[in-house]
Design a protein around this motif. Structure first.
Motif, short mmCIF file in Angstrom:
data_model
loop_
_atom_site.label_atom_id
_atom_site.label_comp_id
_atom_site.label_asym_id
_atom_site.label_seq_id
_atom_site.Cartn_x
_atom_site.Cartn_y
_atom_site.Cartn_z
N LEU A 478 0.84 -1.19 0.00
CA LEU A 478 0.00 0.00 0.00
C LEU A 478 0.88 1.25 0.00
O LEU A 478 1.84 1.34 0.76
CB LEU A 478 -0.87 0.00 1.27
CG LEU A 478 -1.87 1.15 1.43
CD1 LEU A 478 -3.02 1.03 0.44
CD2 LEU A 478 -2.41 1.16 2.86
N THR A 479 0.55 2.20 -0.87
CA THR A 479 1.31 3.46 -0.89
C THR A 479 0.57 4.50 -0.06
O THR A 479 -0.61 4.34 0.24
CB THR A 479 1.43 4.00 -2.33
OG1 THR A 479 0.09 4.23 -2.80
CG2 THR A 479 2.14 3.03 -3.23
N ALA A 480 1.30 5.56 0.25
CA ALA A 480 0.67 6.65 1.01
C ALA A 480 -0.50 7.22 0.21
O ALA A 480 -1.53 7.58 0.76
CB ALA A 480 1.69 7.74 1.30
N LYS A 481 -0.31 7.26 -1.09
CA LYS A 481 -1.36 7.79 -1.95
C LYS A 481 -2.61 6.89 -1.88
O LYS A 481 -3.75 7.36 -1.79
CB LYS A 481 -0.84 7.84 -3.39
CG LYS A 481 -1.36 9.01 -4.16
CD LYS A 481 -0.61 9.13 -5.47
CE LYS A 481 -1.51 9.73 -6.54
NZ LYS A 481 -0.93 9.60 -7.88
N GLY A 482 -2.35 5.59 -1.90
CA GLY A 482 -3.45 4.64 -1.80
C GLY A 482 -4.18 4.79 -0.47
O GLY A 482 -5.41 4.74 -0.42
N ALA A 483 -3.40 4.99 0.59
CA ALA A 483 -4.00 5.13 1.92
C ALA A 483 -4.85 6.39 1.99
O ALA A 483 -5.93 6.39 2.56
CB ALA A 483 -2.91 5.18 2.99
N LYS A 484 -4.34 7.44 1.35
CA LYS A 484 -5.09 8.70 1.34
C LYS A 484 -6.41 8.51 0.58
O LYS A 484 -7.47 8.99 1.01
CB LYS A 484 -4.23 9.79 0.68
CG LYS A 484 -4.98 11.06 0.27
CD LYS A 484 -5.06 12.05 1.42
CE LYS A 484 -5.54 13.42 0.93
NZ LYS A 484 -6.94 13.70 1.15
N ALA A 485 -6.36 7.80 -0.53
CA ALA A 485 -7.57 7.54 -1.30
C ALA A 485 -8.58 6.76 -0.47
O ALA A 485 -9.79 7.01 -0.50
CB ALA A 485 -7.23 6.78 -2.58
N PHE A 486 -8.06 5.83 0.32
CA PHE A 486 -8.92 5.03 1.18
C PHE A 486 -9.59 5.92 2.23
O PHE A 486 -10.79 5.82 2.50
CB PHE A 486 -8.05 3.95 1.86
CG PHE A 486 -8.80 3.05 2.78
CD1 PHE A 486 -9.67 2.08 2.27
CD2 PHE A 486 -8.65 3.15 4.15
CE1 PHE A 486 -10.37 1.25 3.12
CE2 PHE A 486 -9.34 2.32 5.00
CZ PHE A 486 -10.21 1.37 4.48
N TYR A 487 -8.80 6.82 2.78
CA TYR A 487 -9.31 7.77 3.78
C TYR A 487 -10.41 8.64 3.16
O TYR A 487 -11.46 8.86 3.75
CB TYR A 487 -8.15 8.64 4.27
CG TYR A 487 -8.55 9.72 5.26
CD1 TYR A 487 -8.79 9.42 6.59
CD2 TYR A 487 -8.65 11.04 4.84
CE1 TYR A 487 -9.14 10.41 7.49
CE2 TYR A 487 -9.00 12.05 5.73
CZ TYR A 487 -9.24 11.72 7.06
OH TYR A 487 -9.58 12.71 7.94
#
Ligand code: ADP
Ligand code: MG
Length: 670
Positions: A478-487
């Motif tokens: 998981l990338t930080a970008k992916g995590a942000k999208a999840f958020y």
């Protein structure tokens, strides 16, 4: 059908058994409930849209008096305090014999016969910060309601005593913390005045301004064309506790002796004591007020036994004033409830009929929804401990119960907000939405609400630390970008749920009290260009001030002082300009609420919702292995998070400590 006093006497044994049975089944868990109530948590929270509670309802019953227990043993109890409830045992008759209806009324506080005046002072004056509200230029009011003989005067006079003891010291420490740069010494920042008058029917007479025979001067209560109330009662300056105490005692003594029967007289009149607090640093600021009202006995409202026409008229006037008072308090409570629902309310404009009686006219500042300052009201409903008075007690508690407007939010089942999810539901959603995050690692025990309250960076960090086994280090990680999208997906749901419960979006819900630091800066820079915004509202401070600090927490005088002393070099900000700006911000605050009351949360507030979390919980989270990954960046982030939490806590502790010290000093002196 309810029972008469003689019937109660006849059925004494049966009634006693019924009440005993109730007591057995409902043991007193008072202490446990109390500690949860006393903890001063809510006002310190960082939640920007948490409403202020402006009306507090307390219920109180007194102990049996010696002369009441002397003959015929212990009288039967008609009420019991349980937690924040007061239960009234109303005797009634059924075909099978006597019975008792146990009616439960809920307050913010409920005080049984053993409650000390100190505890009541702590809960109803110190905790809601009534003194500080008045010192900040606001209005604090305590109303004692109830049947004659239920303890109104007892409560009011003991609160007066303690307030008199504390007020000068409180003023000094308020001045020390709020006006550290004042040229006056902290003890000289405020001047105080006392007024005390009695409302009997339509006649208002001064208890401090009397002629040789002891008759009080007539007091006029009138409203000017700007809506300001002028009460012509004499305001006597006071400068220290003993002087103030003596003055109150002498006026009360007079009230006593001038009536043939003390209770007879006091049960028919409203007695209004006002401590006026003026800030000498800004003479043009409205003075703060602390108002204590000992109301006429509520049984008058139902009094049909009045003999003469005069008495009947008088009873009617008392009735009217108490009913109007109820409408005013209720009206104000409804307005506040709507405010706290952030515009979800559909109740429409609340008419507050303060002009219908002398009492409510005099108390207008307490109910005024257009006021440009803070107002707080504590209503104390007093009930007699006697079973024979139970139906009166029932009336008294019924009278005050509409003051507690419960804020039922209208949730729409079709779109449920994640903030209502249980831990299981939250994990379910994570499982369905992400292929990379392990739901059990992300939310080991938290509810949806707790997860939604996590700050964005913390949330993202947690996502990165909660990946399914074997992913970290691979190109599937998981990338930080992916995590942000999840958020963002999570917030999309919250927002969708909010929208769906507010079909009529018309006004932008954005009163100054929810403004961020930057919004305040933008606004003030435009309105008062002479202000150096870095001085007035710095954004780099440890705890940057936000909108509510300026409208709710700062009194008018403090606002003016801050503004006038924050002028840009070579420019000046006049007191008048600062005053106008302060009023303007409050008007904006009121207008947003009052206009059509169909305001909605904007995206900006929705973002703000996520900015708080209980720090104990956060600490627990920080220690959880799933929260932060390893490596120096994660460690640094964790340290930073801890630092922020600690700073907030230290500030909160300091506030509490100041409160505690005030209490301790009090206790020592007694
Ligand atoms: P009210 O003003 O409602 O008519 P009072 O305050 O005069 O009632 O109280 C009636 C009587 O009960 C007084 O003698 C008062 O001293 C006593 N009393 C009231 N409350 C308490 C209390 N909490 N503890 C002890 N005595 C009380
Ligand atoms: Mg009384």
């Amino acid at each position: 059908m309810s029972l008469s006093t003689t019937q109660i006497l006849k059925q004494r044994v049966a009634l006693a058994q019924l009440i005993d049975k109730w007591v057995q089944e409902n043991p007193d868990r008072l202490t446990a409930d109390l500690t949860t109530k006393i903890q001063p948590s809510a006002p310190e929270q960082e939640d920007a849209i948490e409403p202020k509670q402006v009306i507090i309802v307390a219920l109180r019953t007194r102990p049996f008096l010696e002369n009441e227990t002397a003959t015929g043993g212990q009288p039967l109890s008609g009420v019991h305090a349980r937690g924040t409830n007061m239960v009234v045992h109303v005797p009634a008759s059924k075909w099978s014999g006597a019975t008792v209806n146990h009616k439960t009324f809920e307050g913010d506080y409920s005080f049984g016969p053993e409650s000390s005046s100190e505890r009541i002072y702590r809960s109803l004056v110190l905790e809601p910060e009534l003194l500080n509200t008045a010192l900040g230029g606001g209005v604090s009011c305590i109303l004692a309601y109830g049947q004659t003989g239920s303890g109104k005067t007892y409560t009011i006079s003991s609160l007066e005593e303690m307030i008199v003891q504390d007020i000068f010291r409180a003023a000094k420490s308020y001045a020390e913390s709020h006006f550290p740069n004042a040229s006056n010494s902290p003890g000289d920042v405020y001047t105080f005045g006392l007024s005390l008058y009695e409302i009997l029917g339509n006649n208002v007479s001064d208890l401090l301004d009397r002629d040789e025979v002891g008759d009080g001067a007539t007091v006029d209560v009138a409203e000017d064309k700007f809506g300001n109330i002028r009460v012509s009662a004499k305001i006597t300056p006071v400068s220290e506790s003993k002087e103030l105490a003596d003055m109150i005692a002498s006026a009360a003594g007079h009230r006593r002796t001038s009536a043939t029967l003390r209770n007879e007289m006091s049960s028919r009149s409203h007695c209004v004591l006002t401590i006026t607090i003026k800030n000498t640093l800004v003479p043009s600021a409205e003075p703060g007020r602390l108002v204590l009202v000992d109301l006429a006995g509520s049984e008058r409202a139902a009094d049909r036994s009045a003999h003469t026409k005069d008495r009947m008229d008088e009873a009617r006037l008392i009735n009217t004033s108490l009913m109007t008072l109820k409408d005013c308090v209720r009206g104000r409570a409804l307005v506040e409830a709507e405010r706290s629902k952030k515009g979800e309310g559909k109740t429409g404009f609340q008419h507050i009929p303060y002009r219908s009686s002398k009492l409510t006219l005099a108390l207008k500042p307490v109910f005024d929804v257009e006021a440009t300052r803070n107002c707080k009201t504590v209503v104390i409903a007093h009930v007699s401990p006697h079973l024979a008075d139970a139906s009166h007690s029932n009336n008294t508690l019924t009278y005050v119960s509409p003051f507690r407007v419960t804020m039922t939010s209208q949730t729409n089942d079709s779109v449920q907000s994640p903030s209502h999810w249980t831990n299981d539901e939250f994990r379910d959603w994570v499982g369905k939405t992400s292929t990379k995050i392990d739901p059990a690692k992300l939310a080991p025990f938290e509810s949806g609400k707790q997860m939604c309250e996590l700050e964005e960076t913390v949330f993202i960090q947690r996502c990165l630390g909660s990946q399914k086994d074997g992913l970290v280090g691979t190109d599937k990680a998981l990338t930080a970008k992916g995590a942000k999208a999840f958020y963002d997906k999570l917030w999309g749901l919250i927002f969708a749920a909010k929208q769906s419960t507010r079909p009529e979006i018309k006004l932008e819900y954005n009163p100054p009290s929810v403004w961020s630091n930057f919004q305040v800066r933008d606004y003030v820079e435009k309105e008062l260009p002479a202000v150096d915004i870095e001085k007035f509202c710095p954004s780099m401070a440890a705890n940057p001030r936000r909108g509510r600090d300026f409208v709710w927490d700062m009194g008018e005088a403090e606002f003016i002082i801050l503004a006038t002393s924050s002028a840009k070099e070579g420019e000046t900000v006049s007191v008048e300009d600062a005053k106008v700006l302060h009023t303007k911000m409050w008007k904006l605050e009121n207008d947003t609420w009052n206009a059509e009351r169909k305001a909605v949360l904007t995206q900006r507030q929705d973002e703000n919702v996520g900015m708080t979390i209980d720090d104990e919980l956060l600490e627990k989270l920080l220690d959880h292995p799933a929260v932060y990954g390893t490596g120096s960046e994660a460690a640094a982030q964790k340290d930073e998070a801890i630092r922020v939490i600690q700073a907030t806590r230290i500030e909160r502790e300091a506030k509490l400590q100041r409160k505690r010290e005030m209490l301790e000093q009090r206790t020592e002196e007694n």
